[in-house]
Design a protein around this motif. Structure first.
Motif, mmCIF file in Angstrom:
data_model
loop_
_atom_site.group_PDB
_atom_site.id
_atom_site.type_symbol
_atom_site.label_atom_id
_atom_site.label_comp_id
_atom_site.label_asym_id
_atom_site.label_seq_id
_atom_site.Cartn_x
_atom_site.Cartn_y
_atom_site.Cartn_z
ATOM 1 N N LEU A 191 1.776 2.898 12.118
ATOM 2 C CA LEU A 191 2.652 3.222 11.374
ATOM 3 C C LEU A 191 2.483 2.928 10.081
ATOM 4 C CD1 LEU A 191 4.995 3.299 14.589
ATOM 5 C CD2 LEU A 191 2.649 4.756 14.436
ATOM 6 N N THR A 192 3.053 2.242 9.803
ATOM 7 C CA THR A 192 2.687 1.431 8.160
ATOM 8 C C THR A 192 1.900 -0.076 8.079
ATOM 9 O OG1 THR A 192 5.492 0.929 8.980
ATOM 10 C CG2 THR A 192 4.963 3.107 7.277
ATOM 11 N N PHE A 193 1.444 -0.173 7.291
ATOM 12 C CA PHE A 193 0.347 -1.209 6.481
ATOM 13 C C PHE A 193 1.069 -0.965 5.166
ATOM 14 C CE2 PHE A 193 -2.922 -0.019 9.562
ATOM 15 C CZ PHE A 193 -3.579 -0.618 10.788
ATOM 16 N N VAL A 194 1.015 -2.533 5.175
ATOM 17 C CA VAL A 194 1.956 -2.868 3.767
ATOM 18 C C VAL A 194 0.826 -3.626 2.754
ATOM 19 C CG1 VAL A 194 2.798 -4.745 2.421
ATOM 20 C CG2 VAL A 194 3.742 -4.135 4.061
ATOM 21 N N ASP A 195 -0.649 -4.265 3.314
ATOM 22 C CA ASP A 195 -1.722 -4.407 2.313
ATOM 23 C C ASP A 195 -2.894 -3.892 3.912
ATOM 24 O OD1 ASP A 195 -3.458 -5.582 1.147
ATOM 25 O OD2 ASP A 195 -3.153 -7.114 1.491
ATOM 26 N N ASP A 196 -3.335 -2.881 3.325
ATOM 27 C CA ASP A 196 -4.646 -2.908 4.712
ATOM 28 C C ASP A 196 -5.872 -1.434 3.159
ATOM 29 O OD1 ASP A 196 -5.834 -1.026 5.746
ATOM 30 O OD2 ASP A 196 -5.919 -2.774 7.525
ATOM 31 N N PRO A 197 -6.829 -1.849 3.748
ATOM 32 C CA PRO A 197 -7.755 -1.363 2.658
ATOM 33 C C PRO A 197 -7.716 0.268 2.889
ATOM 34 C CG PRO A 197 -8.939 -2.737 3.629
ATOM 35 C CD PRO A 197 -7.758 -2.982 4.047
ATOM 36 N N ARG A 198 -7.503 0.477 4.449
ATOM 37 C CA ARG A 198 -8.023 2.001 4.489
ATOM 38 C C ARG A 198 -6.117 3.025 4.005
ATOM 39 N NH1 ARG A 198 -8.336 1.094 10.867
ATOM 40 N NH2 ARG A 198 -6.385 -0.032 9.957
ATOM 41 N N GLY A 199 -5.042 2.611 3.029
ATOM 42 C CA GLY A 199 -3.474 3.234 3.350
ATOM 43 C C GLY A 199 -2.142 2.871 3.593
ATOM 44 N N HIS A 200 -1.953 3.069 3.478
ATOM 45 C CA HIS A 200 -0.168 2.680 4.285
ATOM 46 C C HIS A 200 -0.099 2.997 5.359
ATOM 47 C CE1 HIS A 200 0.844 1.304 0.278
ATOM 48 N NE2 HIS A 200 0.635 2.570 -0.045
ATOM 49 N N GLY A 201 -0.904 3.418 6.447
ATOM 50 C CA GLY A 201 -0.399 3.478 7.618
ATOM 51 C C GLY A 201 -0.568 5.287 8.449
ATOM 52 N N ILE A 202 -0.381 5.506 9.638
ATOM 53 C CA ILE A 202 -0.710 6.879 9.699
ATOM 54 C C ILE A 202 1.184 7.985 8.958
ATOM 55 C CG2 ILE A 202 0.083 8.803 11.743
ATOM 56 C CD1 ILE A 202 -1.607 6.331 13.643
ATOM 57 N N ILE A 203 1.969 6.818 8.870
ATOM 58 C CA ILE A 203 3.351 7.233 8.891
ATOM 59 C C ILE A 203 3.268 7.566 7.390
ATOM 60 C CG2 ILE A 203 5.818 7.089 8.818
ATOM 61 C CD1 ILE A 203 4.218 8.325 11.565
ATOM 62 N N GLY A 204 3.108 5.944 6.828
ATOM 63 C CA GLY A 204 2.366 5.757 5.295
ATOM 64 C C GLY A 204 2.370 6.587 4.800
ATOM 65 N N ASP A 205 0.626 6.554 5.003
ATOM 66 C CA ASP A 205 -0.188 7.637 4.462
ATOM 67 C C ASP A 205 0.261 9.486 4.253
ATOM 68 O OD1 ASP A 205 -1.799 5.904 3.622
ATOM 69 O OD2 ASP A 205 -3.128 6.249 5.451
ATOM 70 N N VAL A 206 1.187 10.092 5.568
ATOM 71 C CA VAL A 206 1.315 11.269 5.628
ATOM 72 C C VAL A 206 2.623 11.497 4.585
ATOM 73 C CG1 VAL A 206 3.006 12.877 6.839
ATOM 74 C CG2 VAL A 206 1.279 11.928 7.993
ATOM 75 N N ALA A 207 3.428 10.645 4.433
ATOM 76 C CA ALA A 207 4.734 10.253 3.902
ATOM 77 C C ALA A 207 4.197 9.983 1.666
ATOM 78 C CB ALA A 207 5.272 9.246 3.624
ATOM 79 N N VAL A 208 2.988 9.110 1.553
ATOM 80 C CA VAL A 208 2.686 9.087 0.059
ATOM 81 C C VAL A 208 2.448 10.701 -0.206
ATOM 82 C CG1 VAL A 208 1.522 8.280 -1.288
ATOM 83 C CG2 VAL A 208 2.752 6.291 0.296
ATOM 84 N N GLN A 209 1.413 11.152 0.809
ATOM 85 C CA GLN A 209 0.707 12.460 0.005
ATOM 86 C C GLN A 209 1.610 13.602 0.361
ATOM 87 O OE1 GLN A 209 -2.830 13.526 2.649
ATOM 88 N NE2 GLN A 209 -3.342 11.284 3.301
ATOM 89 N N ALA A 210 2.943 13.402 1.214
ATOM 90 C CA ALA A 210 3.697 14.431 1.411
ATOM 91 C C ALA A 210 4.138 14.817 -0.613
ATOM 92 C CB ALA A 210 4.647 14.855 2.082
ATOM 93 N N MET A 211 4.610 13.302 -0.589
ATOM 94 C CA MET A 211 5.445 13.085 -1.919
ATOM 95 C C MET A 211 4.527 13.196 -3.542
ATOM 96 S SD MET A 211 7.075 9.704 -0.929
ATOM 97 C CE MET A 211 8.110 9.317 -2.571
ATOM 98 N N THR A 212 3.406 12.947 -3.062
ATOM 99 C CA THR A 212 2.020 13.536 -4.785
ATOM 100 C C THR A 212 1.781 14.802 -4.303
ATOM 101 O OG1 THR A 212 0.737 11.352 -4.235
ATOM 102 C CG2 THR A 212 -0.125 13.622 -5.292
ATOM 103 N N ARG A 213 1.707 15.658 -3.216
ATOM 104 C CA ARG A 213 2.161 17.201 -2.765
ATOM 105 C C ARG A 213 3.141 17.654 -4.079
ATOM 106 N NH1 ARG A 213 -0.835 20.099 1.003
ATOM 107 N NH2 ARG A 213 -0.480 22.298 0.622
ATOM 108 N N ALA A 214 3.988 16.818 -3.652
ATOM 109 C CA ALA A 214 5.630 17.629 -4.213
ATOM 110 C C ALA A 214 5.783 17.276 -5.720
ATOM 111 C CB ALA A 214 6.971 17.349 -3.311
#
Length: 251
Positions: free
Chosen positions: A45-68
């Motif tokens: 759901l969320t990663f703190v240190d992963d080369p792919r990103g911040h996890g399913i929920i983490g990536d959605v949140a970050v992408q939504a923030m960037t988009r907004a």
């Protein structure tokens, strides 16, 4: 004016316009509002240190923030402390957070991201209900400060049956060592963690609870932030971006 001078002047004007445009874009970026986003290490759901990103929920949140038009500043605190900190502050974000009764009035619920099913996991006894689990398991591991802890208390489990542990692979390790009889947790998280801990077969009960995971904000949260992020999350959902992010971590 010669043709060469006209060409040079035209190129100079075009270059000036390009530089001006870059300055405007750079200024807009520098002026984007930085928002604290509190997550925890709860793969996938969320990663703190992963080369792919911040996890399913983490990536959605970050992408939504960037988009907004916002910039995410990631924070990591023990989960119970993170919830208290965010709920008492102003315009702080937190995810993934289950929307359960005990939390309803403590946060501003921005947008649902995905459902979360929860079940009991054990090594030698499989149960079909909360009632059976209550009679079968002497000690049940749950994430400290998690929705699982509150769900078991609401279902009437005794305090001495509930064993809060640091969120992550700790409950899985405790189950493997026989320190707890069962692990009550989210299904995708448990299925993700267990193969990294042991090759032993993990028994799963029937799904005992299901609650949506949200991107949430402090109780005192700007209406503009809420509207901007809610709109951004829904746009990602309609575009299929949330499904694509999910498939990166859980193919």
């Amino acid at each position: 004016m010669s043709r060469i001078n006209r060409v040079l002047n035209g190129r100079t004007q075009a270059l000036c316009l390009l530089c001006l445009l870059l300055l405007v874009v750079d200024h807009a970026r520098s002026e984007s509002q930085v928002l604290e986003l509190h997550i925890l290490d709860a793969p996938p759901l969320t990663f703190v240190d992963d080369p792919r990103g911040h996890g399913i929920i983490g990536d959605v949140a970050v992408q939504a923030m960037t988009r907004a038009g916002y910039t995410a500043k990631i924070h990591l605190l023990p989960w119970a402390r993170a919830q208290k900190h965010v709920s008492e502050e102003h315009d702080y974000l937190i995810t993934p957070l289950s929307r359960i009764p005990g939390r309803e009035d403590r946060f501003t619920w921005i947008a649902r991201i995905m459902p979360m099913e929860r079940a009991f996991f054990s090594l030698d006894r499989q149960v079909d209900s909360f009632a059976q689990a209550k009679e079968t398991f002497r000690k049940i591991g749950v994430g400290l400060g998690s929705a699982q802890e509150e769900i078991l208390r609401t279902e009437g489990f005794r305090d001495d049956q509930i064993y809060p542990l640091a969120i992550g692979d700790n409950p899985a390790q405790m189950l493997l060592m026989g320190r707890i009889d069962a692990w009550f947790n989210g299904v995708p998280e448990s299925r993700y963690i267990w193969p990294k801990v042991s090759k032993r077969k993990l028994l799963m009960s029937s799904v005992g609870s299901s609650a949506d995971l949200y991107l949430a904000c402090s109780r005192r949260c700007s209406a503009k932030i809420v509207d901007d992020l809610r709109e951004a999350v829904e746009a990602l959902r309609k575009e299929g971006a949330i499904k694509r992010i999910h498939d990166v971590y859980l193919p």
